[in-house]
Design an enzyme around this catalytic site. Sequence first.
Site, PDB file in Angstrom:
ATOM      1  N   GLU A   1      -4.254   1.334  -5.841  1.00  0.00           N
ATOM      2  CA  GLU A   1      -3.341   0.322  -6.355  1.00  0.00           C
ATOM      3  C   GLU A   1      -3.331   0.463  -7.878  1.00  0.00           C
ATOM      4  O   GLU A   1      -4.287   0.996  -8.469  1.00  0.00           O
ATOM      5  CB  GLU A   1      -3.766  -1.099  -5.955  1.00  0.00           C
ATOM      6  CG  GLU A   1      -3.580  -1.430  -4.483  1.00  0.00           C
ATOM      7  CD  GLU A   1      -2.125  -1.494  -4.035  1.00  0.00           C
ATOM      8  OE1 GLU A   1      -1.226  -1.291  -4.881  1.00  0.00           O
ATOM      9  OE2 GLU A   1      -1.893  -1.733  -2.837  1.00  0.00           O
TER      10      GLU A   1
ATOM     11  N   CYS B   1       0.873  -1.168   0.000  1.00  0.00           N
ATOM     12  CA  CYS B   1       0.000   0.000   0.000  1.00  0.00           C
ATOM     13  C   CYS B   1       0.909   1.215   0.000  1.00  0.00           C
ATOM     14  O   CYS B   1       1.645   1.436   0.959  1.00  0.00           O
ATOM     15  CB  CYS B   1      -0.923   0.010   1.215  1.00  0.00           C
ATOM     16  SG  CYS B   1      -1.971   1.498   1.294  1.00  0.00           S
TER      17      CYS B   1
END
Length: 217
Positions: free
Chosen positions: A102, A2
């Site tokens: 993402e 992340c």
Amino acid sequence: MCGRFTLTISIDSVAKTFGVAPTIEAAPRYNVAPTQEVVSILRNGSAHLDWLQWGLIPSWAKDESIGSKMINARAETLAEKPSFKRLLRSKRCLVVADGFYEWKKENGAKTPMYITLKDGSPFAFAGLWDLWQSSDGRQIRSCTLITTEPNAVVASIHNRMPAILLPDAREMWLDTVLQDEHALLPLLAPYPADEMTARAVSRLVNNPKSEGAELIA
């Protein structure tokens, strides 16, 4: 991993969701990046909002540059790695967000995807934190975000996702009395996929200096 997320809602809304006092001020953020300050919840007596620098600088580090390399920690190895094992027992935190990015590989390019809860509410990443002091006396409190296996929504985009804690798990994660890794590690499971959604957004987010609502338009 992340590497970028958002917190666009007000601190008053954050405080209401997590049952803490709105004791800090924060502007809406659409592109929170490593080495920046992040809105966090710590427990020292009672749970409270605070700031941590994203990118863990362990207390034993020789200098702060290590932080940019320690933005994430894998849930599966927390109890094994010396850098994290001590923190898992005694320095756990929540990092507040309302979405994360993402990048999905498509036709030789990477498309930024914005992943949120379906109802748009804020949520909490599981994190670990530490206090580092420089030779000249400066102190930095920093954190790392824990990642886990992806759920069905994220799996088509990336092979990892941040560990987002359910409400009951948040209470346990912040419980300073609880130090048993066998009770803590199961909390870091993939978040229920049926409560999440993902959509493509602007490539402006590729630049960590970009900021503003147009990033998620």
